[in-house]
Each structure stands twice: as structure tokens, then as C-alpha cells.
Design an enzyme around this catalytic site. Sequence first.
Site, PDB file in Angstrom:
ATOM      1  N   CYS A  75     -22.477  42.669  37.455  1.00  0.00           N
ATOM      2  CA  CYS A  75     -21.226  43.033  36.762  1.00  0.00           C
ATOM      3  C   CYS A  75     -20.371  43.951  37.635  1.00  0.00           C
ATOM      4  O   CYS A  75     -19.171  43.718  37.810  1.00  0.00           O
ATOM      5  CB  CYS A  75     -21.558  43.697  35.421  1.00  0.00           C
ATOM      6  SG  CYS A  75     -20.096  44.019  34.410  1.00  0.00           S
ATOM      7  N   CYS A  76     -21.001  45.009  38.199  1.00  0.00           N
ATOM      8  CA  CYS A  76     -20.251  45.926  39.072  1.00  0.00           C
ATOM      9  C   CYS A  76     -19.726  45.176  40.305  1.00  0.00           C
ATOM     10  O   CYS A  76     -18.627  45.476  40.791  1.00  0.00           O
ATOM     11  CB  CYS A  76     -21.124  47.091  39.515  1.00  0.00           C
ATOM     12  SG  CYS A  76     -21.430  48.336  38.253  1.00  0.00           S
ATOM     13  N   CYS A 158     -16.788  52.939  33.372  1.00  0.00           N
ATOM     14  CA  CYS A 158     -16.427  51.969  32.336  1.00  0.00           C
ATOM     15  C   CYS A 158     -16.881  52.475  30.963  1.00  0.00           C
ATOM     16  O   CYS A 158     -17.900  53.163  30.854  1.00  0.00           O
ATOM     17  CB  CYS A 158     -17.082  50.634  32.640  1.00  0.00           C
ATOM     18  SG  CYS A 158     -16.424  49.836  34.110  1.00  0.00           S
ATOM     19  N   CYS A 161     -20.487  51.867  29.783  1.00  0.00           N
ATOM     20  CA  CYS A 161     -21.512  52.394  30.691  1.00  0.00           C
ATOM     21  C   CYS A 161     -21.380  53.901  30.911  1.00  0.00           C
ATOM     22  O   CYS A 161     -21.959  54.443  31.863  1.00  0.00           O
ATOM     23  CB  CYS A 161     -21.444  51.672  32.029  1.00  0.00           C
ATOM     24  SG  CYS A 161     -21.714  49.899  31.887  1.00  0.00           S
ATOM     25  N   CYS A 186     -22.490  52.501  41.466  1.00  0.00           N
ATOM     26  CA  CYS A 186     -22.130  51.115  41.127  1.00  0.00           C
ATOM     27  C   CYS A 186     -22.112  50.226  42.368  1.00  0.00           C
ATOM     28  O   CYS A 186     -21.957  49.027  42.257  1.00  0.00           O
ATOM     29  CB  CYS A 186     -20.769  51.082  40.444  1.00  0.00           C
ATOM     30  SG  CYS A 186     -19.506  51.946  41.359  1.00  0.00           S
TER      31      CYS A 186
HETATM   32  S1  SF4 Z   1     -19.839  50.102  35.084  1.00  0.00           S
HETATM   33 FE1  SF4 Z   1     -20.696  48.716  33.514  1.00  0.00          FE
HETATM   34  S2  SF4 Z   1     -18.978  47.482  32.676  1.00  0.00           S
HETATM   35 FE2  SF4 Z   1     -18.283  48.548  34.551  1.00  0.00          FE
HETATM   36  S3  SF4 Z   1     -18.500  47.036  36.147  1.00  0.00           S
HETATM   37 FE3  SF4 Z   1     -20.415  48.260  36.177  1.00  0.00          FE
HETATM   38  S4  SF4 Z   1     -21.871  47.269  34.738  1.00  0.00           S
HETATM   39 FE4  SF4 Z   1     -19.804  46.353  34.412  1.00  0.00          FE
END
Ligand code: SF4
Length: 192
Positions: A75-76, A158, A161, A186
Site C-alpha cells: 500500500c505504501c 495516513c 494508520c 513507510c
Molecule cells: S500509511 Fe497506511 S494507508 Fe497510507 S499508504 Fe501506508 S499503508 Fe497505505
Amino acid sequence: MVITDAIAKCKVNIQLFTLAIGRLHQETVDMTKATEKHYGISIAKVYPEESDLQAFIDQYGMNGFYDGEVAKKVCCGARKIKPLNAALSGADAWLTGQRREQSTTRVELDFEEHDDTRGIAKFNPLFDWAESDIWAYIKQENVPIHPLHLKGYPSIGCEPCTRQVKKGENIRAGRWWWLQSDSKECGLHVKK
Ligand code: SF4
């Protein structure tokens, strides 16, 4: 914000951008607009690729990052790292707000380093600043303050998170709190 303040006030030719991740708190989105208005500047928005987001959702689900480190990294990667790489493509160098005291992964931070991943210079002008130095600068220079900093969020990422921290906790304890402490990054600042 301290670095943004210095760049705006010194009118140096350094481009400002923000990663328009799509999972930020509304307060963070509003903060970008408030910053542009306060300084009379423009901050470029860098968006992730729709196809990357869809691929993540198809494989892991919208909030699949709660399943563990692997999904969080994917995701990151899609929402932050790939857009950051695109934003820095063609740049000579970049500046970050990282500080040594922020986490165990940043204790050896220096003012200047070489970003081997992107082949450019990287500067951390606040590397040896204490949190008290940051707040002193903010007060002295009338820097706009993210409202969540005043509600128990010393480090803001985010929305899904990031949680508030308790008194005495590390300032990044509210980031990816369901993972191990060495996972508080991240990947934006990972070295090769
Ligand atoms: S902090 Fe969480 S929502 Fe944001 S990009 Fe990373 S995993 Fe995805």
C-alpha cells in the site's frame, strides 16, 4: 512546516510538493490549502496511479494493510513511494524533515546523505533538532500548526494508520501501531 517556512520566506527556488495519498485526514488536506494561503505559494499535488490502487484493493482489500507488514509495504509503495519517485525524477536533490530523535531508525541521520535509490543528494536540515527547537521556531516565526498536533498526534501520516499517542510514548508510536516497532517507516527513506 519549518522547512516550508524557510523556503517560502527566503524565496529560494525549491519546488514544494505533497503526496496526495488519498487516505489522509481531512485536517491534513486542509493544511495544504492553509499553507498555500498563508505563504502565497503553490504546493504541487502528486497522485498515485489508479491502476496501482485498484491492484492493491483487489488483492488485499481497501484496508488490507492491517493484515501485516507485506500488505502495508504494498500500500505504501503504491500510494507514497512510486509517486515520490515520480516527483523526484529529474531533481538534483531533495530535502526532508527527518530528525534523529524521531525514532530508532533515524538515530544515525546526517545533514547530508546520498540517496542511492534515486541517485540524487538528500538533505535533512533538521537532523539534530530537538522537538523543543521545532516548537520554538514555530512560535517565533508564526508557522501554521496542523490542528492534530494539538490533539495528541505528534506524527501524522495516513488517517487509518495513525492514532493518538499516550503520555510518555515515542512520538511515532501512533504510526502503524499494530506492527513491530522497527516497522515505523513507510519506505520513503529506506536506503538501498
Ligand atoms: S500509511 Fe497506511 S494507508 Fe497510507 S499508504 Fe501506508 S499503508 Fe497505505
